[in-house]
Structure formats: C-alpha cells, structure tokens
Write an enzyme that holds these catalytic residues in place. Structure first.
Site, PDB file in Angstrom:
ATOM      1  N   SER A 127     -55.842  87.643  -0.791  1.00  0.00           N
ATOM      2  CA  SER A 127     -55.283  86.619  -1.805  1.00  0.00           C
ATOM      3  C   SER A 127     -54.010  85.995  -1.530  1.00  0.00           C
ATOM      4  O   SER A 127     -53.244  86.532  -1.069  1.00  0.00           O
ATOM      5  CB  SER A 127     -55.313  87.525  -3.068  1.00  0.00           C
ATOM      6  OG  SER A 127     -54.576  86.682  -4.185  1.00  0.00           O
ATOM      7  N   TYR A 152     -52.298  96.116  -7.667  1.00  0.00           N
ATOM      8  CA  TYR A 152     -53.452  95.059  -7.273  1.00  0.00           C
ATOM      9  C   TYR A 152     -53.193  94.322  -5.912  1.00  0.00           C
ATOM     10  O   TYR A 152     -53.660  94.307  -4.946  1.00  0.00           O
ATOM     11  CB  TYR A 152     -53.736  93.993  -8.408  1.00  0.00           C
ATOM     12  CG  TYR A 152     -54.321  92.907  -7.857  1.00  0.00           C
ATOM     13  CD1 TYR A 152     -55.754  92.996  -7.473  1.00  0.00           C
ATOM     14  CD2 TYR A 152     -53.899  91.839  -7.386  1.00  0.00           C
ATOM     15  CE1 TYR A 152     -56.351  91.947  -6.800  1.00  0.00           C
ATOM     16  CE2 TYR A 152     -54.636  90.598  -7.211  1.00  0.00           C
ATOM     17  CZ  TYR A 152     -55.998  90.778  -6.818  1.00  0.00           C
ATOM     18  OH  TYR A 152     -56.499  89.782  -6.214  1.00  0.00           O
ATOM     19  N   LYS A 156     -54.135  94.467  -1.949  1.00  0.00           N
ATOM     20  CA  LYS A 156     -54.640  93.163  -0.960  1.00  0.00           C
ATOM     21  C   LYS A 156     -53.545  93.442   0.245  1.00  0.00           C
ATOM     22  O   LYS A 156     -54.355  93.101   1.498  1.00  0.00           O
ATOM     23  CB  LYS A 156     -54.346  91.920  -1.753  1.00  0.00           C
ATOM     24  CG  LYS A 156     -55.334  91.741  -2.790  1.00  0.00           C
ATOM     25  CD  LYS A 156     -56.877  91.374  -2.276  1.00  0.00           C
ATOM     26  CE  LYS A 156     -57.771  91.428  -3.309  1.00  0.00           C
ATOM     27  NZ  LYS A 156     -59.092  91.536  -3.018  1.00  0.00           N
TER      28      LYS A 156
END
Ligand code: UDP
Length: 339
Positions: A127, A152, A156
């Site tokens: 992302s 989160y 990544k």
C-alpha cells in the site's frame, strides 16, 4: 499448459477483480479465503462473469498445515497474497490480532513456498500507506518509507521486508510488491464490488451508501488543508485497472522478465483528485445530489499523496486507463445492485 495462480483472499474486493482479469488473461485461478471479512457475493459474481465455477478453498493462511496441503493439492505457479485484515482504526485497537493475522499468514505462505523444489513467485499486495506524509510529490518507488502510523500500516511495511529478505535468502523465491494508491470502483458488470462491513471507513463506499440512503450524510474530513480547494488529495485507481496491473506483474514473474528477484511498483494513475472533486464528479456523472457536510480533519490523514507510476508503465507495460467518470458510474451501479 495453462499456468495456475493462487489468490489468497480471492473472495474479497480486490481479489475478486484480480481473479476475473487473471482468468480473462488465460490463467487458471485457485481462490483461497477464510471468508472472515466477506460472504460469497463476490465469489458468485466472479463465477457468473466468467461463466464457470472456480475452485474456492475455504481455509486460513494462519494454519500452516492447511497451506502445505493447498500446495500439495494444486500445482501452483504464482501466488498473489491478499489475505489480510485492513481496517486502520481496528488495528490500533487490536494490534496483536493484526500482527498475528497479517504476519503469520504471510510467513506460512513463504515457509511453504521455500520448501518447494520449483521455487515460487510471490506477489504481495502492499500500500501507498508505506510512504506516509511526504512533501516530495508524486512519490516514486525510491521515495523513503516513513514510520507507520498504525499497526495495519506497519504490517504492510513488515511484509514487504519479509518478502525482500526471503527472496534474498531462499533460492527460487521471487517477489513483487505492488503499492496501491486508493483503489475504488466495481466491475462494469456490477456483479462484483466493495462490500464494507458496518460503517464504511473509505470515502467511496460512504458516498454510495449516502446516495442510496443507507447513511444520512457524508462528512468531508477537513476543508482547510493547504490544497487548491482545502480538501485532501489522493490518487484514486480504478479496481479493474488495478487488477490488470496484477496480471502484468504475474506475467513478468512467470515469463522470467524480472530485472531483480524482488521488485516494487507503484500502482496509481499519477493524477491527484481532491475529496471535493471526487464528490462533485460522482454527483455529475450519476445525476444526483449528495448530502454532505464539512467536518473536522480525521486524525492520521495525510494532506496529499499521489503516485509516480512511470516505473510500472515502463516495466510492467501497464497504465491506468479507466476514466474517473466510468469508475464512479460503476460504483453507483454496484451500490444499486446490492441494495
Ligand atoms: N474521507 C472523507 N469522508 C469519509 C471518508 C474519507 O472525507 O467518510 C476522506 C479522507 O479524509 C481522505 C480521503 O477521503 O482524505 C480518502 O480516504 P479513504 O479512507 O478512502 O482512503 P485513505 O487515503 O485514508 O487510505
């Protein structure tokens, strides 16, 4: 002989669109999903679009034995790993749940991959969140990553590093990380799309749910940012375009075209759009008025981010093609379809 791509999390929003594009490009696809964040709507939609049933293995990638078994059952040439939790706020409240799920599932996948004598091609869905807040826009793949602002986002970054290090250490594993900007949209057939659980966090599902009357009013978070109209700037990438980038990346791996054994590509349009511009475009293309109000800034939001997609354009031979109007018509058709 047809090559087979395993799509973990293939019943979800991005996974289902990628499955369709891979199948259209001539790959066999095996979907694996624990269905923790979706029902079978998108899977059924995929089968309807393709006119045939695809294998759907209901399993959890946190179960190492199940991952081994999956690779014994199917002859897999490449894997695209989507199976992960993705809600920023929830990850702040439940960090261990996020670290366990997102890291363990990926580690299990790589453990199985490294045991195979034929090696494995692994595509990780990353992302643009890894870039954080930056003044130097647009961002290229060599723009520095910033410390993550949520568990989160951290998963990544960590998964990117786990893939990079595994490629380096274990012969036969090759990896690509695709850094998505803001994926939005739905399939033009309106048979697959985004199905947020509860109140949507993302802008576009909130817009469509407001338009259909599920939500009373859209809050636009902040109109005093240092941008032309005061609202944040993002790079909204159409989901079908995004899915096609995966097909190009898989082909690059399987056809032996990679220049390094681990590569990173930005997947974006290269064009920033403000929240206000997106709302106005949605109203115009769908000929409706949206109930919205300006609200305070949302904590954690960056002012502006958009991609420099030159590397993907050049190396993957991929380019975002869908017009924003078509994308916003598709999301409205999808919202009406599921109403
Ligand atoms: N946004 C908004 N209202 C909403 C949801 C999002 O104004 O209900 C804004 C958000 O502040 C950001 C942009 O829309 O500027 C995109 O947010 P989203 O959550 O879709 O993606 P993000 O860029 O945060 O990953």
């Amino acid at each position: 002989m047809k090559q087979t791509v395993l799509v973990s999390g293939g019943a979800g929003f991005i996974g289902s669109h990628v499955t369709v594009e891979l199948s259209n490009a001539g790959y066999d696809v095996v979907i694996a999903d624990n269905m923790s964040n979706c029902d079978e709507t998108n899977y059924n939609g995929v089968c309807k679009i393709l006119g045939r049933k695809l294998p759907l293995v209901k399993m959890d990638f946190c179960d190492a034995e199940a991952v081994d078994k999956l690779f014994e059952t199917y002859s897999i040439d490449a894997v695209i790993h989507f199976a992960a939790f993705k809600a920023v706020g929830e990850s702040v409240a439940e960090p261990l749940m996020y670290y366990r799920n997102n890291l363990v599932s990926f580690i299990n996948l790589l453990e199985t991959a490294r045991k195979r004598k034929d090696g494995c091609n692994v595509l990780f869905s990353s992302s643009a969140t890894v870039y954080g807040e930056t003044d130097k826009l647009p961002v290229t793949e060599t723009s520095p990553r910033q410390p993550a602002t949520s568990p989160y986002g951290n998963t990544k970054q960590m998964c990117e590093d786990i893939l990079r290090d595994s490629v380096k250490a274990y012969e036969g594993i090759k990896g690509i990380a695709l850094r998505y900007f803001n994926p939005i949209g739905a399939h033009p057939s309106a048979l697959i799309g985004e199905l947020p659980r509860g109140v949507p966090n993302n802008l576009v599902p909130f817009i469509t749910q407001t338009a259909i009357g599920k939500r009373a009013c859209l809050s636009i978070f902040g109109n005093d940012y240092p941008t032309p109209d005061g609202t944040c700037l993002r790079d909204y990438i159409d989901i079908v375009d995004l899915a096609k980038a995966h097909v190009c990346a898989v082909a690059r791996m399987l056809d032996g075209k990679m220049k390094e054994e681990y590569e990173i590509f930005n997947v974006g349009t290269g064009t920033p759009l403000s929240v206000m511009e997106l709302v106005t475009a949605f109203e115009k293309v769908n000929n409706l008025k949206l109930n919205y109000k300006f609200a305070p800034r949302r904590s954690g939001d960056v002012v502006a981010i958009w991609a420099d997609p030159t590397l993907a354009n050049k190396e993957l031979g991929w380019k975002a093609e869908r017009k924003i109007e078509d994308t916003l018509a598709a999301v409205w058709a999808w919202e009406k379809h599921i109403a």
